[in-house]
Scaffold this motif. Structure first.
Motif, PDB file in Angstrom:
ATOM      1  N   PHE A   1     -18.606  -2.210  35.673  1.00 28.50           N
ATOM      2  CA  PHE A   1     -17.201  -2.477  35.946  1.00 28.50           C
ATOM      3  C   PHE A   1     -16.552  -3.315  34.851  1.00 28.50           C
ATOM      4  CE2 PHE A   1     -13.615  -4.793  37.753  1.00 28.50           C
ATOM      5  CZ  PHE A   1     -12.831  -3.715  38.137  1.00 28.50           C
ATOM      6  N   LYS A   2     -17.252  -4.295  34.331  1.00 28.80           N
ATOM      7  CA  LYS A   2     -16.676  -5.160  33.297  1.00 28.80           C
ATOM      8  C   LYS A   2     -16.301  -4.343  32.059  1.00 28.80           C
ATOM      9  CE  LYS A   2     -17.609  -9.350  30.651  1.00 28.80           C
ATOM     10  NZ  LYS A   2     -18.576 -10.386  30.334  1.00 28.80           N
TER      11      LYS A   2
ATOM     12  N   ASP B   1     -15.857  -1.007  31.937  1.00 24.23           N
ATOM     13  CA  ASP B   1     -14.806  -0.065  32.338  1.00 24.23           C
ATOM     14  C   ASP B   1     -13.448  -0.765  32.370  1.00 24.23           C
ATOM     15  OD1 ASP B   1     -16.954   1.660  32.728  1.00 24.23           O
ATOM     16  OD2 ASP B   1     -16.859   1.545  34.925  1.00 24.23           O
ATOM     17  N   MET B   2     -13.413  -1.966  32.920  1.00 20.96           N
ATOM     18  CA  MET B   2     -12.161  -2.709  33.059  1.00 20.96           C
ATOM     19  C   MET B   2     -11.586  -3.081  31.696  1.00 20.96           C
ATOM     20  SD  MET B   2     -10.259  -3.440  35.568  1.00 20.96           S
ATOM     21  CE  MET B   2      -8.652  -3.527  34.825  1.00 20.96           C
TER      22      MET B   2
ATOM     23  N   ILE C   1      -9.882  -0.021  30.497  1.00 19.63           N
ATOM     24  CA  ILE C   1      -8.657   0.211  31.276  1.00 19.63           C
ATOM     25  C   ILE C   1      -7.554  -0.746  30.829  1.00 19.63           C
ATOM     26  CG2 ILE C   1      -7.648   0.014  33.592  1.00 19.63           C
ATOM     27  CD1 ILE C   1     -10.432   1.048  34.635  1.00 19.63           C
ATOM     28  N   LYS C   2      -7.885  -2.013  30.646  1.00 20.30           N
ATOM     29  CA  LYS C   2      -6.885  -2.996  30.212  1.00 20.30           C
ATOM     30  C   LYS C   2      -6.336  -2.647  28.823  1.00 20.30           C
ATOM     31  CE  LYS C   2      -8.173  -7.050  32.902  1.00 20.30           C
ATOM     32  NZ  LYS C   2      -8.714  -8.430  32.855  1.00 20.30           N
TER      33      LYS C   2
ATOM     34  N   LYS D   1     -10.495  -3.338  43.160  1.00 19.75           N
ATOM     35  CA  LYS D   1     -11.053  -4.172  42.094  1.00 19.75           C
ATOM     36  C   LYS D   1     -10.156  -4.146  40.850  1.00 19.75           C
ATOM     37  CE  LYS D   1     -15.566  -4.166  41.392  1.00 19.75           C
ATOM     38  NZ  LYS D   1     -16.954  -3.672  41.213  1.00 19.75           N
ATOM     39  N   VAL D   2      -9.620  -2.981  40.520  1.00 15.84           N
ATOM     40  CA  VAL D   2      -8.710  -2.872  39.373  1.00 15.84           C
ATOM     41  C   VAL D   2      -7.432  -3.672  39.659  1.00 15.84           C
ATOM     42  CG1 VAL D   2      -7.281  -1.294  37.991  1.00 15.84           C
ATOM     43  CG2 VAL D   2      -9.653  -0.682  38.542  1.00 15.84           C
TER      44      VAL D   2
ATOM     45  N   GLN E   1      -7.613  -7.292  38.994  1.00 15.69           N
ATOM     46  CA  GLN E   1      -7.598  -7.619  37.569  1.00 15.69           C
ATOM     47  C   GLN E   1      -6.229  -7.397  36.912  1.00 15.69           C
ATOM     48  OE1 GLN E   1     -10.445  -8.569  35.538  1.00 15.69           O
ATOM     49  NE2 GLN E   1     -11.290  -9.030  37.544  1.00 15.69           N
ATOM     50  N   THR E   2      -5.448  -6.445  37.438  1.00 16.24           N
ATOM     51  CA  THR E   2      -4.207  -6.051  36.765  1.00 16.24           C
ATOM     52  C   THR E   2      -2.933  -6.397  37.533  1.00 16.24           C
ATOM     53  OG1 THR E   2      -4.148  -3.862  37.796  1.00 16.24           O
ATOM     54  CG2 THR E   2      -5.390  -4.072  35.713  1.00 16.24           C
TER      55      THR E   2
END
Length: 152
Positions: free
Chosen positions: A49-50, A52-53, A56-57, A93-94, A97-98
């Motif tokens: 996830f880290k 992937d994130m 994505i960011k 979860k996304v 973070q966003t």
């Protein structure tokens, strides 16, 4: 969140990101800033996830994204299964973070529709189809939302 509520939460002149979720790959599409056209963008080969994130960011910043759409894989009877639960958990979860507004869109048959299109209309070989199928499915999902936004 339904499409009407989603539209009310959108920021003008910000792109919308579309995701076709998978355990191994995440298909990504992005809209134009006027929310008219969805374009397949890339496939993220999932690691953790880290990682992937971070990807994505990076996309969110580069493409000036203001919202996200997730394809929700409903079963043919309309019920949600195990994969839909994974998509919902991933979306939450996304969001943590966003803080971008998001919605889900019924993605039943989106991958098979895109594969048929890539075979019959583009005459794309199997190897190339595999490379673009996830992002194309994300584009198909996102285009459905964009069309819906223009009707409400």
């Amino acid at each position: 969140m339904d499409i009407q509520e989603f539209k009310q939460n959108l920021t003008k002149y910000k792109a919308i990101l579309g995701f076709d979720y998978g355990d191994k790959r995440l298909g990504v599409a992005v809209s134009d800033l006027m929310w008219m056209v969805a374009t397949p963008y890339k496939t993220i080969y999932r690691k953790d996830f880290k990682t992937d994130m971070a990807e994505i960011k990076k996309i969110i910043e580069e493409k000036e994204v203001g919202a996200i759409v997730y394809g929700l894989p409903l079963q043919m009877n309309g019920e949600e299964g195990e994969t839909a639960a994974k998509v919902r958990a991933f979306a939450e979860k996304v969001f943590e973070q966003t803080h971008l507004p998001y919605m889900f869109w019924d993605e039943r048959l989106s991958s098979s529709a895109m594969e048929r299109f890539l075979i019959s209309e583009v005459d794309m070989n199997r190897k190339r189809r595999k490379q673009v199928l996830d992002s194309s499915a994300a584009g198909y999902i996102l285009q459905g939302v964009l069309d819906g936004l223009n009707r409400v």
